[in-house]
Design an enzyme around this catalytic site. Structure first.
Site, PDB file in Angstrom:
ATOM      1  N   ALA A   1       5.497 -15.670 -22.964  1.00  0.00           N
ATOM      2  CA  ALA A   1       4.362 -15.549 -23.888  1.00  0.00           C
ATOM      3  C   ALA A   1       3.043 -16.009 -23.256  1.00  0.00           C
ATOM      4  O   ALA A   1       1.964 -15.561 -23.670  1.00  0.00           O
ATOM      5  CB  ALA A   1       4.655 -16.345 -25.153  1.00  0.00           C
TER       6      ALA A   1
ATOM      7  N   HIS B   1       2.001 -15.367 -20.138  1.00  0.00           N
ATOM      8  CA  HIS B   1       1.426 -14.203 -19.458  1.00  0.00           C
ATOM      9  C   HIS B   1       0.840 -13.227 -20.481  1.00  0.00           C
ATOM     10  O   HIS B   1      -0.230 -12.660 -20.280  1.00  0.00           O
ATOM     11  CB  HIS B   1       2.502 -13.458 -18.660  1.00  0.00           C
ATOM     12  CG  HIS B   1       3.104 -14.245 -17.544  1.00  0.00           C
ATOM     13  ND1 HIS B   1       4.372 -14.771 -17.601  1.00  0.00           N
ATOM     14  CD2 HIS B   1       2.611 -14.589 -16.329  1.00  0.00           C
ATOM     15  CE1 HIS B   1       4.642 -15.396 -16.473  1.00  0.00           C
ATOM     16  NE2 HIS B   1       3.599 -15.315 -15.687  1.00  0.00           N
TER      17      HIS B   1
ATOM     18  N   GLY C   1      -4.166 -18.394 -15.761  1.00  0.00           N
ATOM     19  CA  GLY C   1      -3.799 -19.428 -16.728  1.00  0.00           C
ATOM     20  C   GLY C   1      -4.192 -20.824 -16.261  1.00  0.00           C
ATOM     21  O   GLY C   1      -4.196 -21.130 -15.068  1.00  0.00           O
TER      22      GLY C   1
ATOM     23  N   ASP D   1      -1.746 -23.525 -14.138  1.00  0.00           N
ATOM     24  CA  ASP D   1      -1.915 -23.738 -12.693  1.00  0.00           C
ATOM     25  C   ASP D   1      -3.376 -24.139 -12.472  1.00  0.00           C
ATOM     26  O   ASP D   1      -4.178 -23.373 -11.919  1.00  0.00           O
ATOM     27  CB  ASP D   1      -1.579 -22.456 -11.936  1.00  0.00           C
ATOM     28  CG  ASP D   1      -0.110 -22.107 -12.052  1.00  0.00           C
ATOM     29  OD1 ASP D   1       0.716 -22.838 -11.510  1.00  0.00           O
ATOM     30  OD2 ASP D   1       0.211 -21.112 -12.734  1.00  0.00           O
TER      31      ASP D   1
ATOM     32  N   SER E   1       7.904 -19.399 -15.823  1.00  0.00           N
ATOM     33  CA  SER E   1       9.004 -18.508 -15.435  1.00  0.00           C
ATOM     34  C   SER E   1      10.192 -19.327 -14.964  1.00  0.00           C
ATOM     35  O   SER E   1      11.347 -18.924 -15.128  1.00  0.00           O
ATOM     36  CB  SER E   1       8.549 -17.571 -14.320  1.00  0.00           C
ATOM     37  OG  SER E   1       7.387 -16.895 -14.746  1.00  0.00           O
TER      38      SER E   1
HETATM   39  O1  PAF Z   1       0.032 -17.746 -10.805  1.00  0.00           O
HETATM   40  C1  PAF Z   1       0.729 -16.842 -10.298  1.00  0.00           C
HETATM   41  O2  PAF Z   1       1.590 -16.240 -10.937  1.00  0.00           O
HETATM   42  C2  PAF Z   1       0.511 -16.456  -8.840  1.00  0.00           C
HETATM   43  O3  PAF Z   1       0.143 -17.569  -8.094  1.00  0.00           O
HETATM   44  C3  PAF Z   1      -0.528 -15.328  -8.663  1.00  0.00           C
HETATM   45  C4  PAF Z   1      -1.897 -15.748  -9.136  1.00  0.00           C
HETATM   46  C5  PAF Z   1      -0.074 -14.089  -9.430  1.00  0.00           C
HETATM   47  C6  PAF Z   1      -0.638 -14.962  -7.185  1.00  0.00           C
HETATM   48  O4  PAF Z   1       0.583 -14.547  -6.659  1.00  0.00           O
END
Ligand code: PAF
Length: 286
Positions: free
Chosen positions: A35, A37, A150, A153, A194
């Site tokens: 959710a 993403h 997001g 991170d 994930s």
């Molecule tokens: O945050 C992520 O899923 C990855 O680091 C990204 C930004 C897609 C780069 O591979």
């Protein structure tokens, strides 16, 4: 939703969308969608935008080969989720499309960022070069007007903002706006990731102490007492990489007399699974 893996076809679709007066909005992912993403998609899905999502598990950003090998993949489900959410095009590149030749790695030093290279930079050597390199390459291919990342991170997001500022300032890139997505949590406050798919029910309970610990930092008089309280609330089963209070612009750990907005950041292992999380907090001052 169209699915495209060839760069030539991608470029054709983008040209058509632009000719129809659309802006290109980009949501990069590594798949195994949740959710969090999908909430990034929601941020940019509107009539003005042609929304492109990508799924590419970028080998360059995995410092631990077993993390790469065990990274969850669920392409069929992901494609359906993105389509249902209103994504216009899913880009599924082969590694050769992203790295047709040995990539010129972009290092955090190259982009002259004032964001600290401690924390994830220290515990995952090479990780941020891998992220910056793939993100820059995806931006080159997709030429987005807007891209969403997001806040879970948080350090990655800060470095990507530095990458874009540096590339704009040096004429390397056309205008591109970075949009920030809030962290989505489960009913117990665990940040969606994930990697949560690899936790068993007992480990999920353990992982749920992370958010409680980070939340407890808010309103403390100083960083030291915040960190001490937070560590005492974390499950003993967690193998901690770091729990730090940092200044939001630079990600430098704050000193004892700091007061104001800060970010409490966590990274550690529940079993074999490495999780990260963070909370925006306030340090009240002594
Ligand atoms: O945050 C992520 O899923 C990855 O680091 C990204 C930004 C897609 C780069 O591979």
């Amino acid at each position: 939703m169209k699915q495209v893996s060839q760069v030539a076809q991608l470029k054709q679709e983008i040209a058509q969308a632009r000719a129809a007066g659309k802006r290109i909005a980009f949501v990069p992912t590594m798949g195994a969608l949740h959710a969090g993403h999908l909430s990034l998609v929601d941020q940019v899905r509107n009539d003005d935008n042609f929304v492109i999502a990508s799924i590419f598990v970028n080998p360059l950003q995995f410092n631990d080969p077993s993390d790469y090998e065990n990274y969850p993949q669920s392409l069929g489900v992901d494609a359906r989720l993105l389509s249902d959410r209103g994504v216009d095009l899913l880009f599924l590149p082969e590694p050769e499309a992203i790295y047709p030749e040995k990539p010129n790695l972009i290092t955090p030093e190259d982009i002259e960022s004032n964001v600290s290279l401690g924390l994830e930079g220290e515990y995952r050597p090479g990780h941020f070069s891998g992220v910056l390199t793939v993100v820059s390459r995806l931006f080159d291919l997709i030429t987005p007007d807007i891209a969403v990342f997001g806040k879970k991170d948080a350090q990655q997001l800060a470095l990507i903002k530095s990458l874009v500022s540096h590339q704009l300032a040096t004429g390397r890139r056309m205008p591109l706006k970075i949009i920030e997505g809030e962290t989505v949590r489960d009913d117990h406050g665990l940040a969606l990731s994930s990697r949560n798919a690899r936790l068993n029910p007992e480990q999920l309970e353990i992982a749920r102490t992370i958010n409680v610990a980070l939340g407890a930092c808010d309103g403390k008089a100083d960083a030291e007492s915040a960190i001490e309280t937070a560590k005492s609330m974390l499950s003993d089963e967690i193998k901690l990489d770091y729990l730090e209070i940092v200044e939001p612009a630079t990600f430098q750990p704050v000193s004892g007399d700091y007061e104001g907005s800060a970010i409490a950041l966590f990274a550690g292992y529940v079993g074999q699974v490495r999780l990260i999380d963070n909370r925006e907090i306030s340090i009240k001052g002594r």
